[in-house]
Motif scaffolding. Structure first.
Motif: not given
Ligand SMILES: [Zn+2]
Length: 179
Positions: A18, A21, A50, A53
């Motif tokens: 990702c 994050c 993701c 997040c």
């Molecule tokens: Zn993420």
């Protein structure tokens, strides 16, 4: 010949970093495509998010492809988010390579074996059929399927394919009698 089946129980996750994050796990969820038309060219993406997040990213399925190059049924499938089409695109190795992800099959598949017959005579021939391209090591699959230790597998199994090399396609093996 006894058939064994390797089949998925759900869609695998994607190992995909990702950008927000830094988590390395994404999911297609129920599976959604986005189709964008630009004059006579189409872009088709598969949306993934993701698991940490929820950030959505797009995997390119088709890029600037002429509308007329699409099978109408396939195009309908993209618009309808057809689950079979989601699965086939997610499991397509070319799309995985182009979008730089690998599949995480942990917990997403199972091995179905027919019940053992008490009168079974040795040796027994088993054919493993892959209904989905789950990467498995034959040695571990056979140990699990027969309830044998890895040493017993090495001693009692005759197989034409390398037992320790991960594969995603069918193979057959013979189980010799135990001591
Ligand atoms: Zn993420």
């Amino acid at each position: 010949m006894l058939p064994w089946f390797v089949r998925r129980t759900r869609l695998p996750l994607l190992s995909l970093r990702c950008v927000d994050c830094q988590s390395e796990s994404a999911t297609t969820g129920a599976g959604r495509f986005r189709v964008n038309a630009n004059s006579k060219l189409l872009d088709v993406w598969l949306l993934v998010r993701c698991v940490s997040c929820d950030r959505t990213s797009k995997l390119a399925v088709h890029e600037r492809a002429p509308v007329r190059s699409f099978d109408p049924a396939e195009l309908d499938g993209y618009h309808a988010n057809d689950p079979e089409l989601v699965a086939s695109k997610l499991l397509d190795p070319l799309i995985a390579r182009r979008n730089r992800f690998t599949l995480d099959w942990r917990g997403a598949w199972r091995l179905d074996t027919p019940p053992a017959r008490p009168d079974e005579a040795w040796p027994v021939r088993v054919e493993v059929v892959f209904e989905d391209p789950v990467p498995v090591r034959p040695e571990r699959l056979i140990a699990h399927g027969l309830g044998l230790s890895r040493n017993e597998v090495l001693r009692r199994i005759k197989c034409d394919v390398p037992l320790r090399r991960t594969r995603t396609t069918g193979f057959a093996f013979t189980v010799m009698a135990g001591d």
